[in-house]
Design a protein around this motif. Structure first.
Motif, PDB file in Angstrom:
ATOM      1  N   MET A   1       0.938  -1.202   0.042  1.00 47.10           N
ATOM      2  CA  MET A   1       0.044  -0.018   0.159  1.00 47.10           C
ATOM      3  C   MET A   1       1.027   1.160  -0.026  1.00 47.10           C
ATOM      4  SD  MET A   1      -3.014   1.140   2.911  1.00 47.10           S
ATOM      5  CE  MET A   1      -3.810  -0.445   2.514  1.00 47.10           C
ATOM      6  N   LYS A   2       0.700   1.908  -1.049  1.00 46.73           N
ATOM      7  CA  LYS A   2       1.624   3.285  -1.123  1.00 46.73           C
ATOM      8  C   LYS A   2       0.949   4.353  -0.259  1.00 46.73           C
ATOM      9  CE  LYS A   2       4.924   5.577  -2.726  1.00 46.73           C
ATOM     10  NZ  LYS A   2       6.482   5.575  -2.283  1.00 46.73           N
ATOM     11  N   ALA A   3       1.933   5.126   0.494  1.00 50.93           N
ATOM     12  CA  ALA A   3       1.327   6.348   1.122  1.00 50.93           C
ATOM     13  C   ALA A   3       1.519   7.514   0.371  1.00 50.93           C
ATOM     14  CB  ALA A   3       2.111   6.409   2.576  1.00 50.93           C
ATOM     15  N   ASP A   4       0.701   8.445   0.537  1.00 52.55           N
ATOM     16  CA  ASP A   4       0.849   9.745  -0.259  1.00 52.55           C
ATOM     17  C   ASP A   4       1.953  10.588   0.172  1.00 52.55           C
ATOM     18  OD1 ASP A   4      -1.674   9.133  -1.259  1.00 52.55           O
ATOM     19  OD2 ASP A   4      -2.826  10.378   0.234  1.00 52.55           O
ATOM     20  N   LYS A   5       2.636  10.204   1.417  1.00 50.12           N
ATOM     21  CA  LYS A   5       3.822  11.174   1.668  1.00 50.12           C
ATOM     22  C   LYS A   5       5.069  10.177   1.994  1.00 50.12           C
ATOM     23  CE  LYS A   5       0.571  14.012   4.240  1.00 50.12           C
ATOM     24  NZ  LYS A   5       0.109  14.623   5.304  1.00 50.12           N
ATOM     25  N   ILE A   6       6.340  10.887   1.689  1.00 47.40           N
ATOM     26  CA  ILE A   6       7.518  10.236   2.006  1.00 47.40           C
ATOM     27  C   ILE A   6       7.559   9.993   3.518  1.00 47.40           C
ATOM     28  CG2 ILE A   6       9.865  10.249   2.072  1.00 47.40           C
ATOM     29  CD1 ILE A   6       9.500  11.935  -0.740  1.00 47.40           C
ATOM     30  N   TRP A   7       7.421   8.621   3.978  1.00 45.69           N
ATOM     31  CA  TRP A   7       7.520   8.595   5.553  1.00 45.69           C
ATOM     32  C   TRP A   7       8.747   7.726   5.952  1.00 45.69           C
ATOM     33  CZ3 TRP A   7       5.774   3.945   8.289  1.00 45.69           C
ATOM     34  CH2 TRP A   7       5.631   3.015   7.710  1.00 45.69           C
ATOM     35  N   ALA A   8       8.914   8.223   7.097  1.00 54.12           N
ATOM     36  CA  ALA A   8      10.154   7.503   7.759  1.00 54.12           C
ATOM     37  C   ALA A   8       9.818   6.792   9.289  1.00 54.12           C
ATOM     38  CB  ALA A   8      11.290   8.400   8.278  1.00 54.12           C
ATOM     39  N   LEU A   9      10.004   5.234   9.383  1.00 52.26           N
ATOM     40  CA  LEU A   9      10.044   4.634  10.746  1.00 52.26           C
ATOM     41  C   LEU A   9      11.305   4.944  11.603  1.00 52.26           C
ATOM     42  CD1 LEU A   9       7.687   2.680  11.901  1.00 52.26           C
ATOM     43  CD2 LEU A   9       9.426   0.755  11.084  1.00 52.26           C
ATOM     44  N   VAL A  10      10.901   5.621  12.649  1.00 54.38           N
ATOM     45  CA  VAL A  10      12.039   5.843  13.646  1.00 54.38           C
ATOM     46  C   VAL A  10      11.976   4.801  14.886  1.00 54.38           C
ATOM     47  CG1 VAL A  10      13.237   7.646  15.011  1.00 54.38           C
ATOM     48  CG2 VAL A  10      11.990   8.146  12.710  1.00 54.38           C
ATOM     49  N   LEU A  11      13.167   4.114  14.936  1.00 55.20           N
ATOM     50  CA  LEU A  11      12.854   3.112  15.942  1.00 55.20           C
ATOM     51  C   LEU A  11      14.005   3.444  17.020  1.00 55.20           C
ATOM     52  CD1 LEU A  11      12.872  -0.170  13.535  1.00 55.20           C
ATOM     53  CD2 LEU A  11      11.044   1.209  14.488  1.00 55.20           C
ATOM     54  N   MET A  12      13.361   3.607  18.194  1.00 55.61           N
ATOM     55  CA  MET A  12      14.404   3.998  19.297  1.00 55.61           C
ATOM     56  C   MET A  12      15.240   2.835  19.732  1.00 55.61           C
ATOM     57  SD  MET A  12      11.735   6.076  21.887  1.00 55.61           S
ATOM     58  CE  MET A  12      13.163   6.386  23.153  1.00 55.61           C
ATOM     59  N   GLY A  13      16.339   3.499  20.461  1.00 60.39           N
ATOM     60  CA  GLY A  13      17.222   2.509  21.251  1.00 60.39           C
ATOM     61  C   GLY A  13      16.484   1.976  22.596  1.00 60.39           C
ATOM     62  N   GLY A  14      16.934   1.058  23.156  1.00 63.55           N
ATOM     63  CA  GLY A  14      16.392   0.477  24.479  1.00 63.55           C
ATOM     64  C   GLY A  14      16.689  -0.911  24.806  1.00 63.55           C
ATOM     65  N   GLY A  15      17.664  -1.257  24.389  1.00 61.73           N
ATOM     66  CA  GLY A  15      18.111  -2.768  24.623  1.00 61.73           C
ATOM     67  C   GLY A  15      16.906  -3.507  24.198  1.00 61.73           C
ATOM     68  N   ALA A  16      16.549  -4.637  25.181  1.00 57.10           N
ATOM     69  CA  ALA A  16      15.745  -5.714  24.992  1.00 57.10           C
ATOM     70  C   ALA A  16      14.532  -5.104  24.681  1.00 57.10           C
ATOM     71  CB  ALA A  16      15.617  -6.428  26.299  1.00 57.10           C
ATOM     72  N   ARG A  17      14.055  -3.941  25.263  1.00 55.44           N
ATOM     73  CA  ARG A  17      12.810  -3.431  24.830  1.00 55.44           C
ATOM     74  C   ARG A  17      12.671  -3.189  23.436  1.00 55.44           C
ATOM     75  NH1 ARG A  17      14.127  -0.250  29.339  1.00 55.44           N
ATOM     76  NH2 ARG A  17      14.504   1.598  28.115  1.00 55.44           N
ATOM     77  N   GLY A  18      13.742  -2.923  22.661  1.00 52.69           N
ATOM     78  CA  GLY A  18      13.706  -2.740  21.363  1.00 52.69           C
ATOM     79  C   GLY A  18      13.348  -3.742  20.415  1.00 52.69           C
ATOM     80  N   LEU A  19      13.057  -5.008  21.243  1.00 57.78           N
ATOM     81  CA  LEU A  19      12.501  -6.115  20.230  1.00 57.78           C
ATOM     82  C   LEU A  19      11.144  -5.956  19.810  1.00 57.78           C
ATOM     83  CD1 LEU A  19      14.391  -9.208  22.072  1.00 57.78           C
ATOM     84  CD2 LEU A  19      15.128  -7.559  20.160  1.00 57.78           C
ATOM     85  N   ALA A  20      10.431  -5.048  20.716  1.00 60.85           N
ATOM     86  CA  ALA A  20       9.004  -4.567  20.415  1.00 60.85           C
ATOM     87  C   ALA A  20       8.971  -4.135  18.727  1.00 60.85           C
ATOM     88  CB  ALA A  20       8.544  -3.549  21.305  1.00 60.85           C
ATOM     89  N   HIS A  21      10.006  -3.565  18.299  1.00 57.94           N
ATOM     90  CA  HIS A  21      10.039  -3.155  16.995  1.00 57.94           C
ATOM     91  C   HIS A  21       9.859  -4.168  15.996  1.00 57.94           C
ATOM     92  CE1 HIS A  21      11.537   0.720  18.406  1.00 57.94           C
ATOM     93  NE2 HIS A  21      12.657   0.320  18.691  1.00 57.94           N
ATOM     94  N   VAL A  22      10.298  -5.488  16.408  1.00 54.37           N
ATOM     95  CA  VAL A  22      10.008  -6.635  15.300  1.00 54.37           C
ATOM     96  C   VAL A  22       8.518  -6.968  15.343  1.00 54.37           C
ATOM     97  CG1 VAL A  22      10.433  -8.984  15.039  1.00 54.37           C
ATOM     98  CG2 VAL A  22      12.233  -7.601  16.069  1.00 54.37           C
TER      99      VAL A  22
END
Length: 286
Positions: A1-22
Motif C-alpha cells: 500500500m503506497k502512502a501519499d507522503k514520504i514517511w520514515a519509521l524511527v526506531l528507538m534504542g532501549g536494549g531488550a525493549r527494542g525487540l518490540a520493533h520486530v
C-alpha cells in the motif's frame, strides 16, 4: 500500500525493549506498509538495519527463537565458561564479553558481533540498501553525534550498539564510537534530513523512576543509571519532533532478554490497535 507522503519509521534504542520493533514491523508487513526511510539507534538500528537490508519481521522473529551458531563455535575451554545463547541478542552480548575476557578489544578489527551481522546481510553498504536507512552513534573524541548515511552496514550497526561497559567501542576514521542512544535515542531529525515528510516514532522508552540508593551497588549499575537519566532528559524534546508516535510500553531493563516473545507480541498488539491512525498519518488511505 503506497502512502501519499514520504514517511520514515524511527526506531528507538532501549536494549531488550527494542525487540518490540520486530512486532511493529510484522504488522506493517501484513498490511503492505513499507516505509520509505528507516532511522534507528542501538537496538532500533539493529532491527531497522536488518529490515532495510531485506530481512522480514517474520525472519527476525525466527532469529529470536534460536540460532545455528556452528560457524561461531568456541574452543571447549571457552565454551565451559559461557552458557549457550538462546537467541541473536544474547549471542551478540556474550560474544563481546568473550572478546574482552580472552583477548584485546580489537577496536580496529571485525569482532564476533560484526561477523554475525555480516552473515545476515553480507558486505552491503548503507547507500545500496533497498530501503533508505540511517543510524547514529556518539563519537567520544569530538563529543558529537555521528549519523551514518553511507558505508558498510555492519560497521555502522556495530558502532550504534556499543553500550558503555557492555560492548567494546568501535574505532573508525579517527573516531571512537559508542551507542547512539547515549546522546539521541530517537533520531527523528536524521530521518527528516534523509527526506522524510512524515516521521513515525516507535516509542519504547521507560519513564524514569526514583531508584533507592541501595540498589545502585556497583560501577555497572552506576553507568546504566547514568544512561537512563541521559536518555530520559533527551527523550521529551526528541519525541515532540515526531509527526506520529506509536507508544509501546515495555517495563523491562535494557538487558532483560528473558522473554523475547512477550516483547515482540507487545509491539505487534500496539501496532495493530493503532493501525488506522498510522495510515491516516502517512496518507495511506482507509
Amino acid at each position: 500500500m503506497k502512502a501519499d507522503k514520504i514517511w520514515a519509521l524511527v526506531l528507538m534504542g532501549g536494549g531488550a525493549r527494542g525487540l518490540a520493533h520486530v512486532g511493529v514491523l510484522r504488522v506493517l508487513e501484513k498490511n503492505g506498509l513499507v516505509p520509505d526511510i528507516v532511522a534507528g539507534t542501538s537496538m532500533g538500528a539493529i532491527v531497522g538495519g536488518l529490515y532495510a537490508a531485506g530481512l522480514t519481521g517474520a525472519k527476525m522473529t525466527e532469529m529470536l527463537g534460536g540460532l545455528n551458531l556452528t560457524s561461531y563455535s568456541d574452543k571447549p575451554a571457552r565454551a565451559k565458561l559461557f552458557k549457550r545463547p538462546k537467541n541473536l541478542f544474547e549471542y551478540v552480548m556474550i560474544s563481546d564479553y568473550k572478546n574482552r575476557f580472552f583477548g584485546k578489544m580489537g577496536l580496529d578489527k571485525e569482532d564476533a558481533i560484526e561477523a554475525y551481522l555480516k552473515s545476515c546481510v553480507g558486505d552491503v553498504r548503507i547507500e545500496d540498501l533497498p530501503i533508505k536507512f540511517v543510524c547514529n552513534a556518539v563519537d567520544l573524541v569530538s563529543g558529537k553525534e555521528v549519523v551514518f548515511t553511507e558505508g558498510k552496514l555492519t560497521k555502522a550497526l556495530r558502532a550504534t550498539i556499543s553500550l558503555p561497559l557492555v560492548f567494546a567501542p568501535v574505532r573508525m576514521k579517527g573516531k571512537l564510537l559508542l551507542d547512539g542512544g547515549v546522546l539521541n535515542s530517537a533520531p527523528v531529525e536524521a530521518a527528516k534530513a534523509a527526506g522524510a515528510e512524515v516521521t513515525v516514532l516507535v516509542d519504547i522508552h521507560r519513564p524514569l523512576k526514583k531508584m533507592p540508593p541501595e540498589r545502585i551497588k556497583n560501577t555497572f549499575q552506576v553507568v546504566q543509571r547514568m544512561i537512563d537519566v541521559a536518555w530520559a532528559a533527551a527523550y521529551e524534546e526528541r519525541a515532540r519532533r515526531a509527526d506520529f508516535v506509536l507508544r509501546v510500553p515495555v517495563d523491562l531493563g535494557i538487558l532483560d532478554f528473558s522473554d523475547t516473545r512477550r516483547i515482540t507480541m507487545r509491539g505487534e498488539r500496539v501496532a495493530a490497535a493503532n493501525l488506522q491512525a498510522l495510515k491516516n498519518a502517512i496518507g495511506a488511505g482507509p
